[in-house]
Design a protein around this motif. Structure first.
Motif, mmCIF file in Angstrom:
data_model
loop_
_atom_site.group_PDB
_atom_site.id
_atom_site.type_symbol
_atom_site.label_atom_id
_atom_site.label_comp_id
_atom_site.label_asym_id
_atom_site.label_seq_id
_atom_site.Cartn_x
_atom_site.Cartn_y
_atom_site.Cartn_z
ATOM 1 N N ILE A 122 0.862 -1.187 0.000
ATOM 2 C CA ILE A 122 0.000 0.000 0.000
ATOM 3 C C ILE A 122 0.895 1.234 0.000
ATOM 4 O O ILE A 122 1.812 1.336 0.828
ATOM 5 C CB ILE A 122 -0.942 0.035 1.224
ATOM 6 N N GLU A 123 0.638 2.149 -0.905
ATOM 7 C CA GLU A 123 1.406 3.398 -1.014
ATOM 8 C C GLU A 123 0.510 4.546 -0.556
ATOM 9 O O GLU A 123 -0.588 4.747 -1.116
ATOM 10 C CB GLU A 123 1.867 3.617 -2.456
ATOM 11 N N ALA A 127 -2.640 13.529 2.120
ATOM 12 C CA ALA A 127 -3.915 13.433 2.845
ATOM 13 C C ALA A 127 -5.040 14.168 2.129
ATOM 14 O O ALA A 127 -6.218 13.802 2.255
ATOM 15 C CB ALA A 127 -3.732 13.984 4.257
ATOM 16 N N SER A 128 -4.669 15.197 1.376
ATOM 17 C CA SER A 128 -5.692 15.984 0.683
ATOM 18 C C SER A 128 -6.444 15.167 -0.369
ATOM 19 O O SER A 128 -7.576 15.500 -0.737
ATOM 20 C CB SER A 128 -5.043 17.203 0.016
ATOM 21 N N THR A 129 -5.846 14.099 -0.846
ATOM 22 C CA THR A 129 -6.515 13.280 -1.874
ATOM 23 C C THR A 129 -7.579 12.378 -1.258
ATOM 24 O O THR A 129 -8.526 11.976 -1.939
ATOM 25 C CB THR A 129 -5.491 12.402 -2.624
ATOM 26 N N GLY A 130 -7.390 12.012 0.016
ATOM 27 C CA GLY A 130 -8.327 11.107 0.654
ATOM 28 C C GLY A 130 -8.248 9.689 0.122
ATOM 29 O O GLY A 130 -9.183 8.888 0.281
ATOM 30 N N LYS A 131 -7.108 9.368 -0.486
ATOM 31 C CA LYS A 131 -6.935 8.046 -1.099
ATOM 32 C C LYS A 131 -5.567 7.475 -0.742
ATOM 33 O O LYS A 131 -4.641 8.200 -0.336
ATOM 34 C CB LYS A 131 -7.024 8.139 -2.631
ATOM 35 N N VAL A 132 -5.440 6.170 -0.891
ATOM 36 C CA VAL A 132 -4.144 5.482 -0.867
ATOM 37 C C VAL A 132 -4.109 4.553 -2.081
ATOM 38 O O VAL A 132 -5.160 4.155 -2.618
ATOM 39 C CB VAL A 132 -3.959 4.657 0.434
ATOM 40 N N ASN A 133 -2.912 4.215 -2.501
ATOM 41 C CA ASN A 133 -2.772 3.318 -3.651
ATOM 42 C C ASN A 133 -2.526 1.887 -3.193
ATOM 43 O O ASN A 133 -1.615 1.621 -2.395
ATOM 44 C CB ASN A 133 -1.593 3.760 -4.528
ATOM 45 N N LEU A 134 -3.308 0.968 -3.728
ATOM 46 C CA LEU A 134 -3.083 -0.453 -3.492
ATOM 47 C C LEU A 134 -2.233 -1.002 -4.636
ATOM 48 O O LEU A 134 -2.576 -0.819 -5.819
ATOM 49 C CB LEU A 134 -4.413 -1.211 -3.438
ATOM 50 N N GLN A 188 -6.706 2.365 8.036
ATOM 51 C CA GLN A 188 -5.367 2.509 8.621
ATOM 52 C C GLN A 188 -4.885 1.192 9.229
ATOM 53 O O GLN A 188 -3.695 0.868 9.154
ATOM 54 C CB GLN A 188 -5.375 3.605 9.688
ATOM 55 N N GLU A 189 -5.783 0.428 9.839
ATOM 56 C CA GLU A 189 -5.394 -0.867 10.394
ATOM 57 C C GLU A 189 -4.903 -1.796 9.291
ATOM 58 O O GLU A 189 -3.933 -2.549 9.463
ATOM 59 C CB GLU A 189 -6.577 -1.492 11.125
ATOM 60 N N LEU A 190 -5.561 -1.743 8.146
ATOM 61 C CA LEU A 190 -5.115 -2.557 7.001
ATOM 62 C C LEU A 190 -3.747 -2.086 6.526
ATOM 63 O O LEU A 190 -2.859 -2.907 6.230
ATOM 64 C CB LEU A 190 -6.136 -2.463 5.869
ATOM 65 N N ILE A 191 -3.559 -0.753 6.455
ATOM 66 C CA ILE A 191 -2.277 -0.220 6.011
ATOM 67 C C ILE A 191 -1.157 -0.693 6.933
ATOM 68 O O ILE A 191 -0.085 -1.124 6.476
ATOM 69 C CB ILE A 191 -2.316 1.328 5.961
ATOM 70 N N ASP A 192 -1.393 -0.647 8.250
ATOM 71 C CA ASP A 192 -0.361 -1.053 9.205
ATOM 72 C C ASP A 192 -0.002 -2.531 9.029
ATOM 73 O O ASP A 192 1.180 -2.901 9.088
ATOM 74 C CB ASP A 192 -0.828 -0.780 10.633
ATOM 75 N N HIS A 197 3.731 -6.710 6.739
ATOM 76 C CA HIS A 197 3.823 -7.999 6.019
ATOM 77 C C HIS A 197 3.744 -7.744 4.504
ATOM 78 O O HIS A 197 2.749 -8.092 3.852
ATOM 79 C CB HIS A 197 2.684 -8.935 6.454
ATOM 80 N N PRO A 198 4.778 -7.088 3.950
ATOM 81 C CA PRO A 198 4.720 -6.769 2.523
ATOM 82 C C PRO A 198 4.745 -8.032 1.663
ATOM 83 O O PRO A 198 5.296 -9.065 2.056
ATOM 84 C CB PRO A 198 5.971 -5.916 2.308
ATOM 85 N N ASP A 199 4.146 -7.898 0.500
ATOM 86 C CA ASP A 199 4.113 -8.980 -0.503
ATOM 87 C C ASP A 199 3.450 -10.253 0.017
ATOM 88 O O ASP A 199 3.803 -11.364 -0.398
ATOM 89 C CB ASP A 199 5.532 -9.302 -1.005
ATOM 90 N N SER A 200 2.488 -10.103 0.907
ATOM 91 C CA SER A 200 1.792 -11.285 1.430
ATOM 92 C C SER A 200 0.868 -11.906 0.384
ATOM 93 O O SER A 200 0.629 -13.115 0.387
ATOM 94 C CB SER A 200 0.985 -10.900 2.670
#
Length: 223
Positions: A122-123, A127-134, A188-192, A197-200
């Protein structure tokens, strides 16, 4: 009396002899010309030879017309008219995906499951975008082996990036949470968890909103 008969017959005999003599003389002349020709070269006789007329010239058309004869083209088989009836293309089975719905090799894009993917990273975005990249990869479910707990999710192709709304509805199961049932968690819990655990390659089912971003994300439980 007899003398007179003889005198009368004399002119007839003379005339007959003259005719015989004429015939003999004529025969000798013909024979002489034949004998003379036998000793020399025979004169050429007039021999009629057949001439081949060009194609398209019939009887009475022997004189040239000055036009170049055109080749005779035989008509070929008559082409059957093409059907104007429109038919829908038959969808062929995707490579590596048998009738059962599972794949036996890395799938082609046509065989991808349309609403599932494997999540790797997750990238975070401003914050202004209100998005994160999967960061994810598309794929399809493989055929499970008898001695395994479940079927694997087989990915192929390059990694893709897809925006996840920060206010998205997210549920997770084991190993993100200690449960075999889906539990709701925050983004945020998913991001953490993913950062730890990257590349799971956890598999998620998703739904897209009107803005093109993902607004619902549900983890698929894999034993």
């Amino acid at each position: 009396m007899n003398v007179m008969r003889v005198e009368r017959c004399r002119p007839v005999v003379v005339a007959a002899a003259a005719v015989v003599l004429a015939v003999v003389v004529t025969g000798c002349q013909k024979g002489g010309s034949t004998d003379g020709a036998a000793g020399g070269a025979a004169e050429p006789s007039a021999v009629a030879t057949a001439t081949t007329e060009p194609a398209g010239v019939g009887a009475g058309e022997g004189e040239p017309t000055g036009e170049t004869p055109k080749p005779v083209v035989k008509p070929g088989p008559k082409a059957s008219p093409k059907s104007t009836k429109s038919t829908k293309p038959t969808k062929k089975p995707s490579a590596g995906k048998p009738a059962g719905g599972c794949v036996t090799e890395p799938p082609t894009p046509d065989a991808y499951d349309p609403d599932e993917f494997a999540l790797y990273r997750i990238e975070e975005l401003p914050a202004s975008t209100g998005k994160v990249n999967l960061v994810l990869q598309h794929g399809a479910w493989g055929c499970g082996e008898p001695d395994t707990d479940g079927a694997p999710f087989v990915v192929s192709g390059e990694e893709s990036r897809w925006a996840l709304d920060q206010a998205a509805y997210v549920t997770a199961t084991d190993p993100v949470v200690v449960s075999t049932e889906n539990q709701r968690i925050g983004v945020q819990e998913l991001i953490d968890w993913v950062n730890a655990h990257p590349d799971s390659g956890l598999v998620f089912r998703y739904e897209v909103g009107d803005d093109g971003a993902i607004h619902r994300l549900d983890q698929v439980f894999m034993p």
